[in-house]
Design an enzyme around this catalytic site. Structure first.
Site, PDB file in Angstrom:
ATOM      1  N   TYR A 142       1.131  -1.220  -0.018  1.00 58.84           N
ATOM      2  CA  TYR A 142       0.134  -0.075  -0.120  1.00 58.84           C
ATOM      3  C   TYR A 142       0.865   1.328   0.083  1.00 58.84           C
ATOM      4  O   TYR A 142       0.281   2.473  -0.162  1.00 58.84           O
ATOM      5  CB  TYR A 142      -0.726  -0.352   1.322  1.00 58.84           C
ATOM      6  N   LYS A 189       2.704 -15.959   2.440  1.00 57.26           N
ATOM      7  CA  LYS A 189       3.232 -16.133   1.210  1.00 57.26           C
ATOM      8  C   LYS A 189       4.690 -16.490   1.070  1.00 57.26           C
ATOM      9  O   LYS A 189       5.268 -16.078   0.183  1.00 57.26           O
ATOM     10  CB  LYS A 189       2.775 -15.039   0.261  1.00 57.26           C
ATOM     11  N   ASP A 221      -3.320 -18.278   0.058  1.00 55.92           N
ATOM     12  CA  ASP A 221      -4.347 -19.012  -0.431  1.00 55.92           C
ATOM     13  C   ASP A 221      -5.054 -20.361   0.314  1.00 55.92           C
ATOM     14  O   ASP A 221      -6.394 -20.173  -0.107  1.00 55.92           O
ATOM     15  CB  ASP A 221      -3.645 -19.293  -1.933  1.00 55.92           C
ATOM     16  N   ASP A 245      -6.684  -6.702   3.897  1.00 55.97           N
ATOM     17  CA  ASP A 245      -7.704  -6.424   3.592  1.00 55.97           C
ATOM     18  C   ASP A 245      -8.148  -7.302   2.670  1.00 55.97           C
ATOM     19  O   ASP A 245      -9.800  -7.174   3.014  1.00 55.97           O
ATOM     20  CB  ASP A 245      -7.013  -5.148   2.586  1.00 55.97           C
ATOM     21  N   ASP A 249     -12.696  -8.934   4.073  1.00 51.25           N
ATOM     22  CA  ASP A 249     -13.896  -8.250   3.200  1.00 51.25           C
ATOM     23  C   ASP A 249     -14.397 -10.262   3.486  1.00 51.25           C
ATOM     24  O   ASP A 249     -15.403 -10.137   3.402  1.00 51.25           O
ATOM     25  CB  ASP A 249     -13.791  -8.198   1.857  1.00 51.25           C
TER      26      ASP A 249
HETATM   27  C1  IPM Z   1     -10.236  -0.921   4.130  1.00 50.10           C
HETATM   28  C2  IPM Z   1     -10.342   0.210   3.003  1.00 50.10           C
HETATM   29  C3  IPM Z   1      -9.155   0.725   2.294  1.00 50.10           C
HETATM   30  C4  IPM Z   1      -8.117  -0.388   2.443  1.00 50.10           C
HETATM   31  C5  IPM Z   1      -9.396   1.558   1.292  1.00 50.10           C
HETATM   32  C6  IPM Z   1     -10.753   2.280   0.924  1.00 50.10           C
HETATM   33  C7  IPM Z   1      -8.396   2.584   0.838  1.00 50.10           C
HETATM   34  O1  IPM Z   1     -10.777  -1.046   1.440  1.00 50.10           O
HETATM   35  O2  IPM Z   1     -10.572   0.340   4.660  1.00 50.10           O
HETATM   36  O3  IPM Z   1      -9.917  -1.764   3.930  1.00 50.10           O
HETATM   37  O4  IPM Z   1      -8.302  -1.316   1.374  1.00 50.10           O
HETATM   38  O5  IPM Z   1      -7.255  -0.375   3.584  1.00 50.10           O
HETATM   39 MN    MN Z   2     -10.868  -2.947   2.455  1.00 43.15          MN
END
Ligand code: IPM
Ligand code: MN
Length: 371
Positions: A142, A189, A221, A245, A249
């Site tokens: 990042y 990884k 993975d 990240d 999700d």
């Molecule tokens: C999160 C979001 C952010 C990230 C974005 C909005 C930059 O997806 O907080 O997980 O990738 O960290």
């Molecule tokens: Mn995110």
């Protein structure tokens, strides 16, 4: 107790879910005799529209001068669809993480029995799922050097980690594991990436300070697959920025809705609390967004201020709304309640006046039933 709380509404549904949390924090303050002073600041697409800058200096100053930050959401489709945009809302959040040195992002994943039916996983696989992801937040790909060649044909993003960056988040994750079920899984990884091999080496070293914690290592993975196949096996997951990240999700769908999950970002300066969902622009202004991710983030904020009973009350109130099916449209598209109503019900529970109101026609009237 007097505390200063910076409120960064951001974009999309950010303002409407955050305002529920602010109301709830006000109710908590009233109930327990605290004084919370809220200061609003701009960030994201909203800040670009108003100032040209996704992270105005004033916002950083307000955050640094606060005891905690309540954050809404960030992002706008007009930037998502324009890869050439030089100024982007996300720069606001990434810049803030860096400025405040928020190096650890903590994302708990819990499930509610009444919502098991919403999960894409079978009920038997999600019963008792309770784990927390410690995601490194200010390093890795990042924040590495980015290049785009003059001819526009080649691009690169560097992924770099220092020992110190790994150690500080790993220490927090190990401490959390000690307070929980004493298991830590490092997701990396290491069969391919040099940075991952450094993570493994350092985590192995640190593990000797925590002999009561069992450490496991999983390639990302495989981890992505295990989170779906058998999420119960996890207690604390520790991982770098990008993997964290992605798997957070993924893990969020276990609960049934991305709208339910909170997060805390902590580091050397003021800590920040935000729902893990994004700005969900399609729902903005409709009073249909799920405020629970934000409200549970406010509970994490209370915990961080060492207001444990207050935090527990907010969590109990949330569990009560969910168990009574006072839920938003993402959870029940037919019999749903509005964002504001869910917020008000949480406050009713906090103020203990829910008993009268639960049979009140008011609640029924504010339910949106599509027949
Ligand atoms: C999160 C979001 C952010 C990230 C974005 C909005 C930059 O997806 O907080 O997980 O990738 O960290
Ligand atoms: Mn995110």
């Amino acid at each position: 107790m007097i505390k200063k709380i910076a409120v960064l509404n951001g974009d999309g549904i950010g303002p409407e879910v955050t305002s529920q949390s602010v109301n709830i924090l006000k109710a908590i303050a009233e109930q327990y005799g605290h004084q919370f002073e809220f200061k609003y600041a701009l960030i994201g697409a909203d800040a670009i529209d108003k100032t040209g800058n996704p992270l105005p200096t004033e916002t950083i100053d307000i955050c640094l001068d606060s005891d905690a930050i309540l954050f809404g959401a960030i992002g706008h489709p007009k930037y998502d669809n324009d890869p050439t945009a030089k100024v982007r809302p996300e720069q606001g959040l990434l810049g803030l993480r860096k400025a405040l040195q928020l190096y650890a992002n903590i994302r708990p994943v819990t499930t509610y029995p009444t919502l098991h039916f919403l999960s894409p996983l079978k009920s038997k696989n999600i019963e008792e799922v309770d784990f927390v992801i410690y995601r490194e937040l200010t390093g890795g790909i990042y924040f590495g050097k980015k290049t785009l060649s003059d001819d526009g044909q080649t691009a690169s993003d560097d992924c770099a980690y220092t020992k110190t960056e790994i150690e500080r988040v790993a220490q927090l994750a190990f401490k959390a594991a000690q307070q929980r079920r004493k298991k830590l899984t490092l997701v990396d990884k290491a069969n391919v990436l040099e940075t991952s091999r450094l993570w493994r080496k350092i985590v192995q070293e640190i593990s000797s300070q925590y002999s009561d914690v069992t450490v496991e290592y999983l390639f990302v993975d495989n981890a992505a697959m295990q989170i779906i196949l058998n999420p119960k096996q996890f207690d604390v997951i520790l991982t770098e920025n990008m993997f964290g990240d992605i798997i957070s999700d993924e893990a969020s769908v276990i609960s049934g809705s991305l709208g339910l999950l909170p997060s805390a970002s902590v580091g050397n300066r003021t800590a920040l609390f935000e729902p893990i969902h994004g700005s969900y622009p399609q729902a903005a202004g409709k009073d249909i967004a799920n405020p629970i991710g934000s409200i549970l983030s406010a509970a994490m904020l209370l915990d961080h201020l060492d207001l444990k009973a207050e935090a527990a009350l907010v969590r109990n109130a949330v569990a009560w709304t969910i168990n009574n099916k006072f839920v938003t449209k993402d959870i029940d598209p037919i019999n749903f309640y509005f964002t504001t109503t869910v917020g008000e019900l949480v406050i009713d529970f906090i103020k203990k006046n829910f008993a009268e109101r639960i049979h009140d026609e008011n609640i029924e009237l504010r339910k949106s039933t599509i027949i």
